[in-house]
Design a protein around this motif. Sequence first.
Motif, mmCIF file in Angstrom:
data_model
loop_
_atom_site.group_PDB
_atom_site.id
_atom_site.type_symbol
_atom_site.label_atom_id
_atom_site.label_comp_id
_atom_site.label_asym_id
_atom_site.label_seq_id
_atom_site.Cartn_x
_atom_site.Cartn_y
_atom_site.Cartn_z
ATOM 1 N N ARG A 5 0.824 -1.219 0.000
ATOM 2 C CA ARG A 5 0.000 0.000 0.000
ATOM 3 C C ARG A 5 0.851 1.258 0.000
ATOM 4 O O ARG A 5 0.508 2.250 -0.655
ATOM 5 N N GLN A 6 1.972 1.264 0.711
ATOM 6 C CA GLN A 6 2.773 2.475 0.868
ATOM 7 C C GLN A 6 3.889 2.613 -0.161
ATOM 8 O O GLN A 6 4.625 3.597 -0.141
ATOM 9 N N ARG A 7 4.019 1.638 -1.084
ATOM 10 C CA ARG A 7 5.085 1.729 -2.084
ATOM 11 C C ARG A 7 4.557 1.558 -3.512
ATOM 12 O O ARG A 7 5.331 1.373 -4.444
ATOM 13 N N THR A 8 3.237 1.635 -3.679
ATOM 14 C CA THR A 8 2.628 1.418 -4.987
ATOM 15 C C THR A 8 1.825 2.627 -5.413
ATOM 16 O O THR A 8 1.085 3.215 -4.610
ATOM 17 N N VAL A 9 1.950 2.991 -6.691
ATOM 18 C CA VAL A 9 1.028 3.946 -7.308
ATOM 19 C C VAL A 9 0.345 3.215 -8.451
ATOM 20 O O VAL A 9 0.977 2.445 -9.183
ATOM 21 N N ARG A 10 -0.960 3.431 -8.563
ATOM 22 C CA ARG A 10 -1.690 2.753 -9.632
ATOM 23 C C ARG A 10 -2.419 3.782 -10.495
ATOM 24 O O ARG A 10 -2.937 4.792 -10.006
ATOM 25 N N ILE A 11 -2.448 3.486 -11.788
ATOM 26 C CA ILE A 11 -2.927 4.441 -12.783
ATOM 27 C C ILE A 11 -4.172 3.871 -13.457
ATOM 28 O O ILE A 11 -4.182 2.723 -13.911
ATOM 29 N N GLY A 12 -5.220 4.686 -13.506
ATOM 30 C CA GLY A 12 -6.451 4.310 -14.198
ATOM 31 C C GLY A 12 -6.741 5.277 -15.332
ATOM 32 O O GLY A 12 -6.119 6.334 -15.443
ATOM 33 N N SER A 13 -7.722 4.915 -16.164
ATOM 34 C CA SER A 13 -8.016 5.711 -17.356
ATOM 35 C C SER A 13 -9.506 5.719 -17.663
ATOM 36 O O SER A 13 -10.114 4.669 -17.870
ATOM 37 N N ALA A 14 -10.069 6.918 -17.719
ATOM 38 C CA ALA A 14 -11.458 7.048 -18.160
ATOM 39 C C ALA A 14 -11.596 6.677 -19.631
ATOM 40 O O ALA A 14 -12.644 6.211 -20.067
ATOM 41 N N GLY A 15 -10.518 6.882 -20.399
ATOM 42 C CA GLY A 15 -10.562 6.552 -21.816
ATOM 43 C C GLY A 15 -10.903 5.104 -22.052
ATOM 44 O O GLY A 15 -11.723 4.775 -22.928
ATOM 45 N N LYS A 16 -10.278 4.199 -21.288
ATOM 46 C CA LYS A 16 -10.541 2.779 -21.450
ATOM 47 C C LYS A 16 -11.831 2.362 -20.739
ATOM 48 O O LYS A 16 -12.619 1.574 -21.256
ATOM 49 N N THR A 17 -12.071 2.884 -19.549
ATOM 50 C CA THR A 17 -13.227 2.460 -18.766
ATOM 51 C C THR A 17 -14.544 2.912 -19.395
ATOM 52 O O THR A 17 -15.567 2.215 -19.279
ATOM 53 N N PHE A 18 -14.539 4.052 -20.089
ATOM 54 C CA PHE A 18 -15.778 4.589 -20.643
ATOM 55 C C PHE A 18 -15.747 4.760 -22.163
ATOM 56 O O PHE A 18 -16.616 5.431 -22.724
#
Length: 392
Positions: free
Chosen positions: A221-234
């Motif tokens: 939890r304290q060493r991870t960054v996660r990236i999401g995208s509205a382009g793919k999700t929607f």
Amino acid sequence: MKPTSPVFAGIDTTVFETMSRLAMAHGAVNLGQGFPDVDGPLDIREVAARALVEGPNQYPPMLGVAELRQAVAEANRRFYGLEVDPQSEVLVTSGATEALADCIFALVSPGDEVVLIEPLYDCYLPLVQQAGGIPVRVRVTPPHWDLDKAALRAAFSSRTKAVLINNPMNPTAKVFSEDELQLIADLCLEHDAYAICDEVYEHLVFDNQKHKPLMAFDGMRQRTVRIGSAGKTFSLTGWKVGYVTGPATLMDPISKAHQWVTFTTPPALQKAVAFGLQKDDSYYSGLATELSGKRDRMAKGLRALGFTVLPCAATYFLTCGIDGLNLGSSDVEACERLVKEAGVAAVPVSAFYGDDAPTGFIRFCFCKKDEVIDEALSRLSAFLTAANPESA
């Protein structure tokens, strides 16, 4: 004249742009670049339109509008059980590519090693190099895309600053197994490394599988960054709205990188994406079901034409072997012939490797209308029949 940056000066135009230009020039069905041929949900677009008219249309907060940061935090809790502070642990970016640049520039210093798992989405390598990082590549190979655990262990050392992982993975359509993710988590903990997780296809997972973020593993939890995208999700790839979730200690320098790259993202689009993230479960399950149906439609047609269709657990893409189809000596030559002579654009999988790439596989994008998929299959059938009359 003094030289420009060697990282960018020597890079060719992205393979996606190259194949898209060829597709336009030859009137081809474009199954190369990964974008849907329909716009996303009307209700989301209507929210954006109203917000654009009603305003305000001035600079929104650098970290993102409050509604979207709150919606991202709630989505993390809803889908993955992750508790996220929307004020200090969420950043809105102008697309996932900007998010990747922000994370890499903020976390990687000159001389740091970054473990990359290839085949790679094409921006990873130059971004790491521009940050002064040293790429250490580990590969998964077709047809099964299994991760070589010994090679991954060997890639980590005291010099490792981060691992960059794309899960679900483009172009392989691989969903990393729990065992593979656990090994990555264990190695990050053992070597005190960060994890930069490109998870833009998180909701495009098929066959009743569920995405599990690396951030949810013990100790990450304290060493991870996660990236999401509205382009793919929607299915709104042209909007270029991404978001980063991570611990406040990492989000602080990442947000500082963001302020000097784009600073902010159009507020009307942010408000619409916030609305979209609150859609009920039927939207998300319906999206995966619709895309898996398109996957199956294309896979059945390609198999009938003699392509070797590899497993596809997620994303927009089918990878196919081309042995025995007489398309040329390499995947690059095969794709050039298909776009120019068959009128169908695909992408050579070798373009996703740094060097010594497998050359017998090409990638088709299936997030298209059924009639577009059928037209592409019809064109491929006519071309292959003419090119291989003895097997017709």
